[in-house]
Design a protein around this motif. Structure first.
Motif, PDB file in Angstrom:
ATOM      1  N   MET A   1       0.835  -1.173   0.000  1.00 20.22           N
ATOM      2  CA  MET A   1       0.000   0.000   0.000  1.00 20.22           C
ATOM      3  C   MET A   1       0.877   1.232   0.000  1.00 20.22           C
ATOM      4  O   MET A   1       1.858   1.269   0.711  1.00 20.22           O
ATOM      5  CB  MET A   1      -0.855   0.038   1.257  1.00 20.22           C
ATOM      6  N   ALA A   2       0.533   2.194  -0.747  1.00 20.45           N
ATOM      7  CA  ALA A   2       1.203   3.476  -0.630  1.00 20.45           C
ATOM      8  C   ALA A   2       0.803   4.057   0.716  1.00 20.45           C
ATOM      9  O   ALA A   2      -0.262   3.773   1.241  1.00 20.45           O
ATOM     10  CB  ALA A   2       0.776   4.397  -1.758  1.00 20.45           C
ATOM     11  N   THR A   3       1.674   4.848   1.273  1.00 21.87           N
ATOM     12  CA  THR A   3       1.359   5.512   2.527  1.00 21.87           C
ATOM     13  C   THR A   3       0.526   6.744   2.217  1.00 21.87           C
ATOM     14  O   THR A   3       0.677   7.366   1.168  1.00 21.87           O
ATOM     15  CB  THR A   3       2.662   5.877   3.260  1.00 21.87           C
ATOM     16  N   VAL A   4      -0.352   7.101   3.133  1.00 21.85           N
ATOM     17  CA  VAL A   4      -1.211   8.270   2.974  1.00 21.85           C
ATOM     18  C   VAL A   4      -1.079   9.130   4.228  1.00 21.85           C
ATOM     19  O   VAL A   4      -0.855   8.615   5.321  1.00 21.85           O
ATOM     20  CB  VAL A   4      -2.679   7.850   2.712  1.00 21.85           C
ATOM     21  N   ILE A   5      -1.232  10.431   4.058  1.00 24.18           N
ATOM     22  CA  ILE A   5      -1.246  11.362   5.181  1.00 24.18           C
ATOM     23  C   ILE A   5      -2.706  11.688   5.461  1.00 24.18           C
ATOM     24  O   ILE A   5      -3.415  12.176   4.580  1.00 24.18           O
ATOM     25  CB  ILE A   5      -0.432  12.625   4.873  1.00 24.18           C
ATOM     26  N   THR A   6      -3.146  11.414   6.678  1.00 21.44           N
ATOM     27  CA  THR A   6      -4.553  11.603   7.028  1.00 21.44           C
ATOM     28  C   THR A   6      -4.855  13.061   7.383  1.00 21.44           C
ATOM     29  O   THR A   6      -3.946  13.894   7.503  1.00 21.44           O
ATOM     30  CB  THR A   6      -4.938  10.707   8.222  1.00 21.44           C
ATOM     31  N   GLU A   7      -6.121  13.331   7.589  1.00 22.13           N
ATOM     32  CA  GLU A   7      -6.593  14.675   7.913  1.00 22.13           C
ATOM     33  C   GLU A   7      -6.070  15.180   9.261  1.00 22.13           C
ATOM     34  O   GLU A   7      -6.192  16.365   9.560  1.00 22.13           O
ATOM     35  CB  GLU A   7      -8.128  14.704   7.908  1.00 22.13           C
ATOM     36  N   GLU A   8      -5.485  14.309  10.064  1.00 25.11           N
ATOM     37  CA  GLU A   8      -4.929  14.730  11.351  1.00 25.11           C
ATOM     38  C   GLU A   8      -3.615  15.490  11.192  1.00 25.11           C
ATOM     39  O   GLU A   8      -3.072  16.030  12.151  1.00 25.11           O
ATOM     40  CB  GLU A   8      -4.706  13.522  12.276  1.00 25.11           C
ATOM     41  N   CYS A   9      -3.098  15.572   9.983  1.00 28.48           N
ATOM     42  CA  CYS A   9      -1.831  16.252   9.706  1.00 28.48           C
ATOM     43  C   CYS A   9      -1.874  17.688  10.232  1.00 28.48           C
ATOM     44  O   CYS A   9      -2.859  18.408  10.035  1.00 28.48           O
ATOM     45  CB  CYS A   9      -1.570  16.261   8.197  1.00 28.48           C
ATOM     46  N   ILE A  10      -0.782  18.101  10.889  1.00 28.09           N
ATOM     47  CA  ILE A  10      -0.685  19.465  11.415  1.00 28.09           C
ATOM     48  C   ILE A  10       0.224  20.333  10.538  1.00 28.09           C
ATOM     49  O   ILE A  10       0.593  21.439  10.927  1.00 28.09           O
ATOM     50  CB  ILE A  10      -0.200  19.470  12.877  1.00 28.09           C
TER      51      ILE A  10
END
Length: 111
Positions: A1-10
């Motif tokens: 799976m490719a890694t994803v940055i979730t909406e929790e990113c600051i």
């Protein structure tokens, strides 16, 4: 799976310089692959280009973005399942000048 940055990113940017594939971009930034520039995937948060992400396979036994993320928002994308073999082949294509031997680092081989 490719890694994803979730909406929790600051939007701290800690992940971007850690990526061995330059797959991480600031929100709104265009991304590049093979000389072609493509519009941003996200406008407001850092993002990872799936076509450039190898989950650090070939380089490390853990995703480096996840290792430095202070809010744990870099996760394997459940919508893009990929095998170790697919990811190492992508690393070979992205880095034709490097040799990845049979014992290349991979999170799939961890403990």
């Amino acid at each position: 799976m490719a890694t994803v940055i979730t909406e929790e990113c600051i939007n701290c940017g800690a992940c971007e310089p850690e990526c061995p594939n330059t797959a991480i971009y600031e929100g709104g930034a265009q991304w590049e692959l093979n000389g072609a520039t493509t519009p941003a995937i996200k406008d407001d948060l850092y993002y990872i280009v799936p076509d450039k992400c190898t989950e650090c396979v070939g380089f490390f036994d853990q995703e480096q973005c996840a290792a430095v993320c202070p809010v744990d928002c870099c996760i394997p994308d459940p919508n893009i399942p990929e095998t170790d073999e697919v990811l190492i082949e992508r690393a070979r294509v992205l880095h034709p000048d490097q040799t990845f031997g049979a014992e290349y680092p991979s999170r799939f081989r961890k403990g």
